[in-house]
Design an enzyme around this catalytic site. Structure first.
Site, PDB file in Angstrom:
ATOM      1  N   ARG A  87       0.841  -1.189   0.000  1.00  0.00           N
ATOM      2  CA  ARG A  87       0.000   0.000   0.000  1.00  0.00           C
ATOM      3  C   ARG A  87       0.881   1.245   0.000  1.00  0.00           C
ATOM      4  NH1 ARG A  87      -1.891  -3.574   3.942  1.00  0.00           N
ATOM      5  NH2 ARG A  87      -3.991  -4.431   3.546  1.00  0.00           N
TER       6      ARG A  87
ATOM      7  N   LYS B 252      -1.840  -2.590   8.034  1.00  0.00           N
ATOM      8  CA  LYS B 252      -3.001  -2.211   8.832  1.00  0.00           C
ATOM      9  C   LYS B 252      -2.957  -2.928  10.174  1.00  0.00           C
ATOM     10  CE  LYS B 252      -6.198  -1.066   5.082  1.00  0.00           C
ATOM     11  NZ  LYS B 252      -7.502  -1.372   4.456  1.00  0.00           N
TER      12      LYS B 252
ATOM     13  N   HIS C  87      -3.355   2.715  -5.840  1.00  0.00           N
ATOM     14  CA  HIS C  87      -3.770   1.335  -5.606  1.00  0.00           C
ATOM     15  C   HIS C  87      -3.760   0.511  -6.890  1.00  0.00           C
ATOM     16  CE1 HIS C  87      -4.673   0.000  -1.618  1.00  0.00           C
ATOM     17  NE2 HIS C  87      -5.591  -0.836  -2.024  1.00  0.00           N
TER      18      HIS C  87
ATOM     19  N   ARG D 180      -0.896  -1.781  -6.946  1.00  0.00           N
ATOM     20  CA  ARG D 180      -1.161  -2.925  -6.063  1.00  0.00           C
ATOM     21  C   ARG D 180      -2.078  -3.939  -6.769  1.00  0.00           C
ATOM     22  NH1 ARG D 180      -1.240  -4.419  -0.550  1.00  0.00           N
ATOM     23  NH2 ARG D 180      -3.235  -5.063   0.313  1.00  0.00           N
TER      24      ARG D 180
ATOM     25  N   HIS E 265      -3.506  -9.127   3.349  1.00  0.00           N
ATOM     26  CA  HIS E 265      -4.948  -9.220   3.563  1.00  0.00           C
ATOM     27  C   HIS E 265      -5.240 -10.116   4.766  1.00  0.00           C
ATOM     28  CE1 HIS E 265      -6.085  -8.164  -0.874  1.00  0.00           C
ATOM     29  NE2 HIS E 265      -5.943  -7.092  -0.115  1.00  0.00           N
TER      30      HIS E 265
ATOM     31  N   TYR F 278      -9.455 -10.746  -7.091  1.00  0.00           N
ATOM     32  CA  TYR F 278      -8.533 -10.757  -8.229  1.00  0.00           C
ATOM     33  C   TYR F 278      -8.729 -11.976  -9.119  1.00  0.00           C
ATOM     34  CZ  TYR F 278      -6.323  -6.952  -5.748  1.00  0.00           C
ATOM     35  OH  TYR F 278      -6.104  -5.767  -5.115  1.00  0.00           O
TER      36      TYR F 278
END
Length: 297
Positions: A148, A172, A243, A246, A269, A278
């Site tokens: 990110r 995150k 993004h 990414r 994730h 994806y």
């Protein structure tokens, strides 16, 4: 405790403990301030008195103001998350929004670059000047790792294992992960660190990897500007947002045989469902290629 103090406490929580981006924190604050204004218009001064009826009326007002489903969904998430935190910290009743219908966002496939477009993007930053070297290193690292932008801006020189070609990133929820990068990224990073970065640093002194033309740490906005400039130089007829790199990383990895769990781990994730989007991109790519290539398609 007044709702303003509760709001400040919640903002500190999502910024420091949940590690939300500055953009998300800003949006959540605006959403919650808007909700508080709605409560005042309803004659409700005490946040502990919020009931399901108020929640329904709030959502009705959002749709009357012609907000998109995605925006309504985000606003509900902000208020719901606040009440969940408030129930734990201040004894608020979270049932009003907990049982509220959450509008589903319209699913949109992530946009990505085809390999030929990506090559044009890399060519747009070829050059021996200090900014070109920085931009190439930035672009190569983003594509090599799928990290990110917020993770990229926080990388320090010491986070790079330059012998093993591995970078440590803080994702995150302040979760650390280690991502390998390839030879193209290694070469670009070495040129940038040894040649361009010292020239850009001038009289500044800090440990952040990527810097702007004044030697200050590069920001999210700075990366957006750099990528937009790359698109103009590459003469690609598309808009770009950070993004997209990414998305491109994940799509290319899956297209070339990487397994879902590996891509999930590399992207950071928490849930496999976030990575599975994806697979739809790759299936659509296969379908499009088939329809264009097969004589009887």
């Amino acid at each position: 405790m007044k709702k303003e103090a509760m709001l400040d406490s919640y903002m500190t929580y999502i910024q420091l403990e949940k590690n939300y981006s500055a953009h998300t924190v800003s949006n959540y604050r605006k959403d919650l301030e808007s909700f508080f204004s709605f409560l005042e218009s309803e004659g409700l001064s005490e946040i502990r008195e919020v009931e399901y009826l108020h929640a329904r009326n709030y959502v009705t007002q959002l749709y009357e103001q012609a907000f998109s489903r995605a925006t309504v969904s985000r606003k509900i998430s902000a208020v719901r998350s606040f009440f969940k935190y408030g129930s734990r910290e201040f004894g608020l009743n979270e049932e009003a929004f907990k049982s509220l219908h959450h509008p589903k966002k319209r699913e949109r496939l992530p946009q990505f670059f085809y390999e030929q477009e990506l090559e044009m993007l890399f060519e747009s930053v070829s050059g021996n000047d200090k900014l070109s070297q920085r931009n190439l290193a930035l672009l190569e690292l983003l594509y090599a790792t799928g990290m990110r932008v917020s993770e990229c801006t926080s990388i320090r020189i010491g986070d790079l294992d330059r012998a093993m070609n591995i970078v440590k990133v803080l994702g995150k929820g302040k979760k650390e992960r280690y991502i390998p990068y390839g030879e193209f990224a290694r070469e670009a990073l070495e040129h940038y660190i040894e040649e361009a970065r010292p020239k850009l640093m001038k009289n500044t002194d800090h440990v952040y990897l990527f810097v702007n033309s004044r030697g200050e740490p590069l920001t999210d906005r700075g990366i957006r500007y750099i990528l937009s400039d790359c698109i103009k130089k590459a003469a690609l007829n598309t808009a770009i947002y950070p993004h997209m790199i990414r998305h491109t990383f994940a799509t290319h990895m899956l297209n070339n045989g990487a397994d879902m769990r590996t891509v999930q781990e590399l992207l950071g994730h928490a849930h496999l469902s976030s990575t599975q989007v994806y697979t739809h991109v790759t299936k659509e790519h296969l379908r499009s290629t088939y329809l264009n290539a097969h004589p009887r398609a």
